[in-house]
Design an enzyme around this catalytic site. Structure first.
Site, PDB file in Angstrom:
ATOM      1  N   GLU A   9       0.867  -1.184   0.000  1.00  0.00           N
ATOM      2  CA  GLU A   9       0.000   0.000   0.000  1.00  0.00           C
ATOM      3  C   GLU A   9       0.898   1.225   0.000  1.00  0.00           C
ATOM      4  OE1 GLU A   9      -3.094  -0.022  -0.735  1.00  0.00           O
ATOM      5  OE2 GLU A   9      -2.921  -2.189  -0.852  1.00  0.00           O
ATOM      6  N   CYS A  66      -1.666   9.155   3.968  1.00  0.00           N
ATOM      7  CA  CYS A  66      -1.739   8.758   2.561  1.00  0.00           C
ATOM      8  C   CYS A  66      -3.070   9.208   1.983  1.00  0.00           C
ATOM      9  CB  CYS A  66      -1.589   7.258   2.438  1.00  0.00           C
ATOM     10  SG  CYS A  66      -2.745   6.375   3.474  1.00  0.00           S
TER      11      CYS A  66
HETATM   12  P1  NAD Z   1       8.910   4.866   3.280  1.00  0.00           P
HETATM   13  O1  NAD Z   1       8.615   4.175   1.997  1.00  0.00           O
HETATM   14  O2  NAD Z   1      10.046   5.791   3.318  1.00  0.00           O
HETATM   15  O3  NAD Z   1       9.170   3.795   4.430  1.00  0.00           O
HETATM   16  C1  NAD Z   1       8.228   2.771   4.718  1.00  0.00           C
HETATM   17  C2  NAD Z   1       8.950   1.629   5.400  1.00  0.00           C
HETATM   18  O4  NAD Z   1       9.852   1.052   4.462  1.00  0.00           O
HETATM   19  C3  NAD Z   1       9.792   2.049   6.599  1.00  0.00           C
HETATM   20  O5  NAD Z   1       9.692   1.063   7.602  1.00  0.00           O
HETATM   21  C4  NAD Z   1      11.190   2.075   6.029  1.00  0.00           C
HETATM   22  O6  NAD Z   1      12.196   1.864   6.998  1.00  0.00           O
HETATM   23  C5  NAD Z   1      11.127   0.922   5.057  1.00  0.00           C
HETATM   24  N1  NAD Z   1      12.155   0.921   4.005  1.00  0.00           N
HETATM   25  C6  NAD Z   1      12.831   1.966   3.480  1.00  0.00           C
HETATM   26  N2  NAD Z   1      13.678   1.523   2.517  1.00  0.00           N
HETATM   27  C7  NAD Z   1      13.514   0.185   2.427  1.00  0.00           C
HETATM   28  C8  NAD Z   1      14.077  -0.835   1.610  1.00  0.00           C
HETATM   29  N3  NAD Z   1      14.995  -0.576   0.687  1.00  0.00           N
HETATM   30  N4  NAD Z   1      13.649  -2.112   1.795  1.00  0.00           N
HETATM   31  C9  NAD Z   1      12.711  -2.407   2.716  1.00  0.00           C
HETATM   32  N5  NAD Z   1      12.147  -1.482   3.516  1.00  0.00           N
HETATM   33  C10 NAD Z   1      12.543  -0.209   3.370  1.00  0.00           C
HETATM   34  O7  NAD Z   1       7.546   5.583   3.726  1.00  0.00           O
HETATM   35  P2  NAD Z   1       7.286   6.445   5.033  1.00  0.00           P
HETATM   36  O8  NAD Z   1       7.961   7.760   4.891  1.00  0.00           O
HETATM   37  O9  NAD Z   1       7.546   5.634   6.232  1.00  0.00           O
HETATM   38  O10 NAD Z   1       5.701   6.640   4.950  1.00  0.00           O
HETATM   39  C11 NAD Z   1       5.105   7.606   4.145  1.00  0.00           C
HETATM   40  C12 NAD Z   1       4.588   6.995   2.860  1.00  0.00           C
HETATM   41  O11 NAD Z   1       3.706   5.920   3.170  1.00  0.00           O
HETATM   42  C13 NAD Z   1       3.774   7.967   2.030  1.00  0.00           C
HETATM   43  O12 NAD Z   1       4.104   7.789   0.675  1.00  0.00           O
HETATM   44  C14 NAD Z   1       2.334   7.531   2.304  1.00  0.00           C
HETATM   45  O13 NAD Z   1       1.421   7.894   1.298  1.00  0.00           O
HETATM   46  C15 NAD Z   1       2.494   6.070   2.426  1.00  0.00           C
HETATM   47  N6  NAD Z   1       1.390   5.465   3.164  1.00  0.00           N
HETATM   48  C16 NAD Z   1       0.475   4.722   2.477  1.00  0.00           C
HETATM   49  C17 NAD Z   1      -0.620   4.175   3.125  1.00  0.00           C
HETATM   50  C18 NAD Z   1      -1.635   3.362   2.399  1.00  0.00           C
HETATM   51  O14 NAD Z   1      -2.416   2.664   3.039  1.00  0.00           O
HETATM   52  N7  NAD Z   1      -1.665   3.414   1.084  1.00  0.00           N
HETATM   53  C19 NAD Z   1      -0.763   4.376   4.491  1.00  0.00           C
HETATM   54  C20 NAD Z   1       0.204   5.126   5.175  1.00  0.00           C
HETATM   55  C21 NAD Z   1       1.280   5.665   4.503  1.00  0.00           C
END
Ligand code: NAD
Length: 527
Positions: A297, A331
């Site tokens: 997501e 999001c």
């Molecule tokens: P992010 O993608 O930076 O990080 C998400 C998670 O991924 C974190 O735990 C991070 O440590 C991990 N991560 C980072 N690099 C990685 C890699 N190479 N391999 C595996 N894991 C890795 O996102 P964020 O800043 O934590 O959250 C904000 C984003 O999340 C926004 O884009 C928002 O729209 C989205 N979001 C979506 C929903 C939904 O339901 N669609 C809900 C909440 C947030």
């Protein structure tokens, strides 16, 4: 393999109902919250170990999580995982999987109901951790914790239902059955913005379905994850059923996703990271025996259409709440208001007045409507978008940092934004709203759908025909009519987006758990 899991006392199987949010206008609730903030403050700066299948582990490589309202304040100090521990966590989860999978679904569901009860008992404490580590205001924190409770209650009931699937067609002379089996080791990777609810939802869905889990929380909110691990253990989830692997996504993320024993990845976060995980997971590794499943997501660029036949006051309120609640870091946040030209000037005037009245400051002070953004990095990136926006449109509110030591940004509105502008197309993930003029309803729908994302959207109009058209043509996973586009409720608004917003997993919906299960059909010839 037999199991020795203790059955918790039955917590009841009443029909599902959403956990009520606290009304902080009541003195008793305010006092409880103030007390919780004091108690949690007294625990700030503590050290937390990794939890590898029940074993506590220190690496000495430390991560400090900060209070974004007061960055000098350290919330938690966490040992970070390295590659060897990440590998060990996946292997330990794989080794324990057959034991946990053999536990009756009803028992797993009861353990989960117990977890819901423990969250309820510690609700204000969790609220306080969310205020101090994620910068949520009191109501936003309480909504997050309520949603976490809802996920536990809802998925427990869904597992009870799936344990007894609907009967199949019975061929003459055969007994035909379908059973749902868990998948194996799941890597769960949540974001920081719903630091409890989303992490809890993905983790407990995997566990209640009989999978084992390696949870890698966000580096911005690891203390909330450590507190969640306490609840899992206290509820009765076996220590070996999960690992809590704090660590940098860049250091351990790829390894967890690529490991041949990883069976599935449940991810919520940005489009960039989600697409990378999807790509890495698609490539089979030596010894891997399955196609990895990816539940991802991702981001949004959510629009609210304000039609000429709308109640303008309610539209302005809905846009303000959707755009600036939790500083726009949802999001589902509204980052595009698409307004019919017949009411555009009026709408912009009212919006300007409402936004100017929003108070920004530390989120532990309940007088503030908006707290800080999550980190220095986020603040920098959002302020860069504000500068881009000033060139792409007309600044009518905000436009820079707000006073204070924390990562505070003024609620910012940029009007007259073209649909090709970057601030119309790119996810900013902060308190920045673009307002765009539409010629009419057709044009408004066209603008709303002009996005690579498709997560949430809302339409304000009294006109039934336009409502019907929005239902058919507004291409988003979660559409709302005459209400804000944030605040999805478990059970009522299964959540997940189209296009680059993700795999449309519909968290909090009746089909969600199926993604954590595989169905086995059995036809037995009767003699
Ligand atoms: P992010 O993608 O930076 O990080 C998400 C998670 O991924 C974190 O735990 C991070 O440590 C991990 N991560 C980072 N690099 C990685 C890699 N190479 N391999 C595996 N894991 C890795 O996102 P964020 O800043 O934590 O959250 C904000 C984003 O999340 C926004 O884009 C928002 O729209 C989205 N979001 C979506 C929903 C939904 O339901 N669609 C809900 C909440 C947030």
């Amino acid at each position: 393999m037999s199991s020795t899991i203790a059955e918790p006392v039955q917590t009841g199987s009443k029909p599902f109902w959403n956990e009520p949010v606290a009304d902080f206008s009541q003195p008793a609730k305010r006092e409880a919250m103030e007390g919780a903030l004091r108690d949690v403050r007294a625990q700030l700066g503590r050290e937390y170990e990794l939890l590898i299948a029940g074993r506590r582990e220190k690496t000495g490589d430390l991560l400090k999580s900060l209070n974004p309202s007061r960055p000098a304040e350290i919330v938690g100090v966490h040992h970070k995982a390295n590659a060897a521990l990440a590998t060990e966590a996946v292997e330990a989860a794989h080794a324990y999987f057959p034991v946990w999978a053999a536990v009756a679904p009803e028992t797993r569901a009861r353990i989960l109901l117990k977890a819901a009860e423990l969250f309820r008992q510690r609700k204000f404490e969790f609220d306080a951790w969310l205020v101090l580590e994620a910068g949520k205001t009191w109501p936003e924190a309480d909504a997050d914790v309520s949603e976490a409770i809802d996920f536990c209650e809802y998925y427990a009931r869904q597992m009870q239902r799936l344990a007894k699937p609907d009967p199949l067609v019975q061929l003459p002379g055969e007994q035909d059955d379908l059973v749902y089996l868990p998948l194996g080791v799941g890597v769960v990777i949540p974001p920081w913005n719903f630091p409890l609810a989303i992490m809890v939802g993905m983790t407990v869905a995997a566990l209640v379905a009989g999978n084992t889990v390696v949870l890698k929380p966000s580096s911005d909110t690891p203390t909330i994850a450590a507190k969640f691990a306490e609840v899992l253990l206290d509820a009765g989830f076996p220590a070996r059923s999960f690992s809590l692997l704090v660590g940098s996504g860049a250091v351990v993320g790829d390894l967890l996703v690529e490991h041949p024993l990883t069976r599935f990845v449940a991810f919520t976060g940005s489009k960039e990271v989600g697409l990378r995980i999807n790509e890495l997971a698609a490539k089979p590794r030596k010894g891997q025996r399955w196609i990895k499943r990816v539940i991802a997501e991702m981001g949004g660029k959510d629009a609210i259409i304000v039609d000429r036949e709308a109640d303008l006051d309610s539209a302005v309120n809905g846009v303000v709440a959707s755009a600036f609640g939790f500083q726009g870091q949802k999001c589902s946040a509204c980052s595009r208001a698409i307004v019919d030209s017949a009411v555009y000037d009026q709408f912009v005037d009212r919006l300007k007045t409402e936004v100017a009245a929003l108070k920004v400051g530390p989120s532990d002070d309940s007088g503030n409507y908006m707290g800080p953004v999550i980190s220095q990095g986020a603040m920098k990136s959002i302020l860069e978008y504000v500068e881009i926006g000033k060139k792409e449109g007309r600044l009518i509110a905000g436009g820079g940092r707000a006073d204070g030591d924390g990562y505070f940004i003024q609620p910012t509105v940029i009007a007259d934004v073209d649909s090709k502008a970057r601030i119309f197309q790119e996810e900013i993930f902060g308190p920045v709203l673009a307002v765009t003029r539409a010629r009419d309803f057709d044009h408004a729908l066209e603008l709303a759908n002009d996005s690579e994302y498709g997560l949430t959207g809302a339409v304000y109009t009294h006109n039934r025909e336009k409502i019907r058209r929005a239902r058919d043509e507004f291409f988003v996973g979660n559409l709302y009519i005459n209400r804000k586009c944030t605040g999805a409720m478990v059970g009522a608004h299964p959540f997940g987006g189209f296009n680059m917003s993700g795999t449309d997993s519909k968290a909090g919906g009746p089909d969600y758990l199926l993604q954590f299960l595989q169905a086995k059909a059995i036809g037995e010839k009767l003699s």
